[in-house]
Scaffold this active site. Structure first.
Site, PDB file in Angstrom:
ATOM      1  N   GLN A   7      -4.932  -8.660   6.053  1.00 15.84           N
ATOM      2  CA  GLN A   7      -5.159  -7.325   6.604  1.00 15.84           C
ATOM      3  C   GLN A   7      -6.361  -7.277   7.544  1.00 15.84           C
ATOM      4  OE1 GLN A   7      -6.152  -4.544   3.458  1.00 15.84           O
ATOM      5  NE2 GLN A   7      -7.078  -6.161   2.232  1.00 15.84           N
ATOM      6  N   ARG A  42     -19.842   9.132   1.354  1.00 16.03           N
ATOM      7  CA  ARG A  42     -21.268   8.803   1.405  1.00 16.03           C
ATOM      8  C   ARG A  42     -22.005   9.840   2.248  1.00 16.03           C
ATOM      9  NH1 ARG A  42     -18.804   3.527   1.617  1.00 16.03           N
ATOM     10  NH2 ARG A  42     -19.537   2.234  -0.118  1.00 16.03           N
ATOM     11  N   CYS A  65       0.311   2.224   6.693  1.00 15.10           N
ATOM     12  CA  CYS A  65       0.630   0.818   6.928  1.00 15.10           C
ATOM     13  C   CYS A  65       0.739   0.084   5.606  1.00 15.10           C
ATOM     14  CB  CYS A  65      -0.438   0.172   7.811  1.00 15.10           C
ATOM     15  SG  CYS A  65      -2.116   0.294   7.180  1.00 15.10           S
ATOM     16  N   GLY A  71       1.673  -3.993   3.637  1.00 15.69           N
ATOM     17  CA  GLY A  71       1.795  -5.431   3.767  1.00 15.69           C
ATOM     18  C   GLY A  71       3.179  -5.838   4.244  1.00 15.69           C
ATOM     19  N   CYS A 109       0.811  -1.219   0.000  1.00 15.21           N
ATOM     20  CA  CYS A 109       0.000   0.000   0.000  1.00 15.21           C
ATOM     21  C   CYS A 109       0.844   1.269   0.000  1.00 15.21           C
ATOM     22  CB  CYS A 109      -0.946   0.009   1.199  1.00 15.21           C
ATOM     23  SG  CYS A 109      -2.194  -1.294   1.156  1.00 15.21           S
ATOM     24  N   HIS A 134      -9.041   4.017  -1.524  1.00 15.76           N
ATOM     25  CA  HIS A 134      -7.635   3.595  -1.419  1.00 15.76           C
ATOM     26  C   HIS A 134      -7.220   2.837  -2.682  1.00 15.76           C
ATOM     27  CE1 HIS A 134      -3.931   2.014  -0.048  1.00 15.76           C
ATOM     28  NE2 HIS A 134      -4.355   1.048   0.749  1.00 15.76           N
ATOM     29  N   SER A 162     -11.080   0.821   4.371  1.00 17.92           N
ATOM     30  CA  SER A 162     -10.883   1.657   3.188  1.00 17.92           C
ATOM     31  C   SER A 162     -11.664   1.097   2.015  1.00 17.92           C
ATOM     32  CB  SER A 162      -9.397   1.735   2.842  1.00 17.92           C
ATOM     33  OG  SER A 162      -8.853   0.438   2.658  1.00 17.92           O
TER      34      SER A 162
END
Length: 385
Positions: A159, A214, A371, A373, A89, A341, A240
């Site tokens: 995750q 939203r 953060c 992986g 990420c 994301h 995300s």
């Protein structure tokens, strides 16, 4: 001492899954921001020495070094190369680090950093499955490794499990996470309505604003969702969004600034990356931030604005508990829970937003972390000029 400056930064609006960017070729998304980056900066594109892009799941339209493909799809000079990197990420934040390090080393003067990702077309982890299945490989990247098993046993490595572990370790309740998620949507909607993202985005076709926030979400609606981990508290509302998008930044040396008549907007003050428990996976921004502050001699109170990726609500909430940062300075325009994301592009998107918000508010220092992986986290600190 050499300096690395951010001269320009731009992004597409972030598209919702199967939204307005879903049919776009990811190289065309990348090309779109590259063309706009060059146009806004006014720099001769032939002077760019490299294009460093982040992208995950590099199969199909994202294969074949999409940094290079995006540059060429933009109609830009063939003599300029490109390289695509994967730090999960944090890929396009790492792209910024590599670009800035090239400039700081004195070996390069003008480098583009960024990223692109179309998750509508290529879902997360799709690439590894597509590559493995024809070879008869059905296990993930960790299963089957004797060394890994000896060290970490058979604990699940994903995750969602990591986010749940964070919620439990830092005693973060579901209601706390849902209130945080609602705030993310409310901040993002306010930012859109007030035009805060207008300067940093370039419309792609009919997509002129971020599609993720939203307006109709409520705590009551969130409370009705089922957890993504059996017996856990993490729901889709606290996670995300799957998204599409691209972002790019122009990094320049002092010499390039002078030669090309550029106007630096921020100075890269600090770059670092640290690792932590890969099973918990998503808590590395905590030690990574502590490391960065110690290296620079700054305190968290000296940081005017923070962009920490909202992979899951507990990631940010645990970080806030440990750092003591003022929540009013963190993700002030919402985060990935609301805005989305697009994996390989998010790092560059966060820095683009951070730069523009520092300019809007007059802040001096901005810190970005996310953060990644494998239990990793990048930290970038910039100083607005």
């Amino acid at each position: 001492m050499a300096e690395a400056y951010i001269v320009e930064a731009v992004r597409t609006p972030v598209g919702r899954r199967r939204g307005g960017l879903g049919a776009a070729h990811p190289a065309d998304l990348g090309a779109h921001v590259l063309k706009e980056l060059i146009a806004r900066s006014g720099v001769d594109p032939a002077a760019v020495e490299d294009v460093v892009f982040g992208c995950l799941d590099t199969v199909g339209p994202q294969a074949g070094d999409i940094a290079r493909t995006s540059w060429l799809a933009a109609g830009l000079p063939e003599e300029v190369p490109g390289v695509t990197i994967d730090r999960q990420c944090g890929s396009s934040q790492q792209a910024l680090h590599f670009a800035a390090q090239g400039v700081l080393s004195g070996t390069q003067d003008l480098v583009v950093a960024g990223g692109t990702q179309n998750m509508t077309q290529i879902p997360i982890a799709f690439a590894s499955r597509q590559a493995a299945e024809p070879l008869g490989l059905t296990q993930g990247p960790y299963a089957g490794s004797e060394g890994w098993r000896a060290r970490y046993g058979d604990a699940p490595v994903n995750q969602f499990h990591g986010a749940q572990l964070i919620a439990e370790k830092w005693d973060i309740g579901r209601r706390d996470m849902e209130e945080f998620a609602l705030t993310s949507h409310q901040r993002a909607i306010r930012a859109i309505d007030e035009g805060r993202f207008a300067r940093e985005t370039v419309a792609y076709g009919d997509v002129t604003v971020d599609e993720g926030p939203r307006r109709d979400t409520t705590l009551e609606k969130m409370a009705g969702l089922s957890p993504v981990v059996e017996g856990g508290s993490i729901t889709a509302a606290c996670s995300s969004q799957v998204s599409d998008g691209a972002a790019a930044l122009l990094i320049a040396s002092e010499r390039a600034v002078a030669e090309h008549g550029l106007t630096p907007r921020a100075r890269v003050h600090h770059l670092s990356v640290r690792g932590e428990d890969p099973i918990r996976m998503l808590s590395a921004p905590i030690p990574a931030t502590a490391y960065a502050l110690k290296k620079t001699g700054l305190t968290i109170d000296a940081i005017d604005l923070v962009e920490i990726n909202e992979a899951f609500a507990p990631v940010v909430l645990a970080w806030l508990k440990e750092t003591g940062a003022d929540p009013g300075r963190v993700n002030v325009n919402g985060g990935a829970i609301a805005l989305g994301h697009p994996l390989g592009a998010t790092g560059a998107r966060l820095m683009t937003t951070l730069l523009h918000e520092l300019e809007r508010t007059g802040g001096r220092y901005g810190l970005q972390t996310m953060c990644e992986g494998g239990g990793q986290a990048n930290v970038t600190i910039v100083e607005r000029l």
